[in-house]
Motif scaffolding. Structure first.
Motif, PDB file in Angstrom:
ATOM      1  N   ALA A   1       0.828  -1.204   0.000  1.00 24.61           N
ATOM      2  CA  ALA A   1       0.000   0.000   0.000  1.00 24.61           C
ATOM      3  C   ALA A   1       0.865   1.258   0.000  1.00 24.61           C
ATOM      4  O   ALA A   1       0.612   2.212  -0.749  1.00 24.61           O
ATOM      5  N   TRP A   2       1.911   1.259   0.830  1.00 26.60           N
ATOM      6  CA  TRP A   2       2.767   2.437   0.891  1.00 26.60           C
ATOM      7  C   TRP A   2       3.607   2.579  -0.378  1.00 26.60           C
ATOM      8  O   TRP A   2       3.809   3.686  -0.882  1.00 26.60           O
ATOM      9  N   ALA A   3       4.075   1.461  -0.920  1.00 26.45           N
ATOM     10  CA  ALA A   3       4.837   1.517  -2.165  1.00 26.45           C
ATOM     11  C   ALA A   3       3.988   2.104  -3.291  1.00 26.45           C
ATOM     12  O   ALA A   3       4.471   2.907  -4.098  1.00 26.45           O
ATOM     13  N   ASP A   4       2.709   1.737  -3.342  1.00 26.23           N
ATOM     14  CA  ASP A   4       1.808   2.292  -4.358  1.00 26.23           C
ATOM     15  C   ASP A   4       1.632   3.798  -4.154  1.00 26.23           C
ATOM     16  O   ASP A   4       1.604   4.566  -5.127  1.00 26.23           O
ATOM     17  N   ALA A   5       1.499   4.207  -2.893  1.00 26.10           N
ATOM     18  CA  ALA A   5       1.322   5.632  -2.618  1.00 26.10           C
ATOM     19  C   ALA A   5       2.552   6.425  -3.037  1.00 26.10           C
ATOM     20  O   ALA A   5       2.446   7.471  -3.683  1.00 26.10           O
ATOM     21  N   VAL A   6       3.724   5.934  -2.676  1.00 20.15           N
ATOM     22  CA  VAL A   6       4.959   6.633  -3.027  1.00 20.15           C
ATOM     23  C   VAL A   6       5.144   6.662  -4.544  1.00 20.15           C
ATOM     24  O   VAL A   6       5.609   7.658  -5.108  1.00 20.15           O
ATOM     25  N   ALA A   7       4.755   5.588  -5.218  1.00 18.03           N
ATOM     26  CA  ALA A   7       4.903   5.520  -6.674  1.00 18.03           C
ATOM     27  C   ALA A   7       4.054   6.565  -7.395  1.00 18.03           C
ATOM     28  O   ALA A   7       4.345   6.918  -8.543  1.00 18.03           O
ATOM     29  N   SER A   8       3.019   7.056  -6.739  1.00 20.91           N
ATOM     30  CA  SER A   8       2.173   8.071  -7.386  1.00 20.91           C
ATOM     31  C   SER A   8       2.828   9.452  -7.386  1.00 20.91           C
ATOM     32  O   SER A   8       2.388  10.347  -8.099  1.00 20.91           O
ATOM     33  N   VAL A   9       3.878   9.628  -6.586  1.00 18.92           N
ATOM     34  CA  VAL A   9       4.562  10.927  -6.513  1.00 18.92           C
ATOM     35  C   VAL A   9       5.611  10.995  -7.614  1.00 18.92           C
ATOM     36  O   VAL A   9       6.592  10.245  -7.609  1.00 18.92           O
ATOM     37  N   ARG A  10       5.412  11.871  -8.566  1.00 18.77           N
ATOM     38  CA  ARG A  10       6.366  12.039  -9.659  1.00 18.77           C
ATOM     39  C   ARG A  10       7.503  12.970  -9.237  1.00 18.77           C
ATOM     40  O   ARG A  10       8.655  12.748  -9.560  1.00 18.77           O
ATOM     41  N   ARG A  11       7.175  14.037  -8.543  1.00 18.58           N
ATOM     42  CA  ARG A  11       8.171  14.944  -7.961  1.00 18.58           C
ATOM     43  C   ARG A  11       7.592  15.463  -6.654  1.00 18.58           C
ATOM     44  O   ARG A  11       6.430  15.870  -6.606  1.00 18.58           O
ATOM     45  N   GLY A  12       8.399  15.440  -5.628  1.00 19.69           N
ATOM     46  CA  GLY A  12       7.924  15.961  -4.356  1.00 19.69           C
ATOM     47  C   GLY A  12       8.292  15.050  -3.208  1.00 19.69           C
ATOM     48  O   GLY A  12       9.371  14.451  -3.190  1.00 19.69           O
ATOM     49  N   VAL A  13       7.380  14.932  -2.254  1.00 21.79           N
ATOM     50  CA  VAL A  13       7.627  14.167  -1.032  1.00 21.79           C
ATOM     51  C   VAL A  13       6.408  13.329  -0.697  1.00 21.79           C
ATOM     52  O   VAL A  13       5.263  13.772  -0.841  1.00 21.79           O
TER      53      VAL A  13
END
Length: 324
Positions: A187-199
């Motif tokens: 779940a967290w990996a999917d969330a982080v993968a949605s960030v193209r630039r940022g935090v």
């Protein structure tokens, strides 16, 4: 016979009549977001740092995963500087229906946006991502724990499957009761993968490999009280997060510190005002005393201050945001 805890939690929390689709979380448990506006103020300063690292983009995505009733986004939109607030595209990710009266500027959706340029934040979300539990039997074998959804009574089922054994061997070795964090990792990996630039920032209570709890952490909350975790939809069902496992699953560099240190670096200090101020400015003294009390709750190492802040800088180059 019962079912595994992961499927039981999924139905109890997110089913058609589940806890989070039906109830208002603020009625049942206290989070940093709800404890004091100081928390949103600190996050607003964090947002400003991310915005600066991104070079102040024309559109700054502010995504709250597990948004509850939109309390954090509502507070942030008020506390951000006008120039930044005007560029913010606020999105709440939540399975519950959109609450009445929410600021129309806040977008509401049940799933992650495809691309985020800005900040994705998840405060006390991963602890409610359903997970399975395994336990060592009398022969030393790990077996899946089954639970009766109506009573919470547990029995041991079949041997743990290979995927669970692989995760436990790396992240929670040994015997006893183990909460398998693989579903949270995904779940967290999917969330982080949605960030193209940022935090991407996760704020939650949890543990690391050297400090895993011998008997697990699975519990329930109802009407402000800790209760037995019965997955019938009547209460929150939650378990602490294996933070180091979730961090590693993303494949993105990360930093992790306790909330006490994070908030102090963002200007939240629980120090009491000088007593002399009570004589020269009684009203100001009381205001600062109240603020100090709220800050003390947010930074208490035995409570909210013991939460972890886990964040990943994504494509920020040398301008990455750090809490030091």
């Amino acid at each position: 016979m019962g079912s595994g805890w992961r499927s039981a939690m999924q139905a109890a929390l997110y089913g058609d009549d589940g806890f989070f689709t039906r109830d208002r979380p603020a009625d049942h448990f206290r989070t940093s977001v709800l404890a004091s506006p100081l928390f949103a103020g600190a996050l607003a300063r964090f947002v400003e740092r991310v915005d600066g690292a991104l070079g102040q983009p024309a559109v700054f995505d502010l995504v709250d995963v597990g948004a509850g009733r939109g309390e954090l986004l509502t507070a942030l939109l008020v506390q951000l500087p006008a120039g930044l607030a005007e560029r913010v595209r606020a999105t709440a990710v939540e399975v519950a229906p959109r609450p009445a009266g929410l600021d129309p500027a806040v977008r509401w959706r049940p799933d992650l946006p495809a691309q985020v340029t800005g900040l994705l934040v998840a405060t006390e979300w991963l602890d409610n991502v359903p997970l399975d539990v395994v336990e060592t039997d009398e022969h030393g074998h790990l077996r899946k724990v089954l639970v009766d959804r109506s009573t919470g009574a547990e029995t041991l089922g079949a041997l743990a499957d290979p995927a669970d054994l692989f995760w436990t061997s790396r992240w929670w070795p040994g015997s006893g009761r183990i909460e398998v964090g693989a579903s949270r990792d995904r779940a967290w990996a999917d969330a982080v993968a949605s960030v193209r630039r940022g935090v991407a920032l996760c704020v939650d209570y949890g543990h690391v490999k050297a400090e895993r709890p011998a008997f697990g952490t699975l519990t329930g909350f109802r009407a402000g009280r800790q209760v037995r975790p019965v997955p019938d939809g009547s209460c929150d069902v939650t378990a602490h997060v294996a933070m180091d496992s979730a961090a590693a699953a993303t494949g993105v560099p990360h930093r992790m510190i306790r909330q006490r240190a994070a908030l102090r670096s963002l200007g939240v200090d629980g120090a009491r005002p000088p007593l002399g101020l009570a004589r020269t400015d009684p009203a100001g003294y009381l205001r600062r005393l109240s603020r100090a009390g709220a800050a003390a709750e947010l930074t208490d190492p035995a409570g909210l201050g013991g939460h972890w802040w886990l964040w990943h800088d994504v494509d920020l180059g040398e301008r990455g945001t750090m809490l030091e």
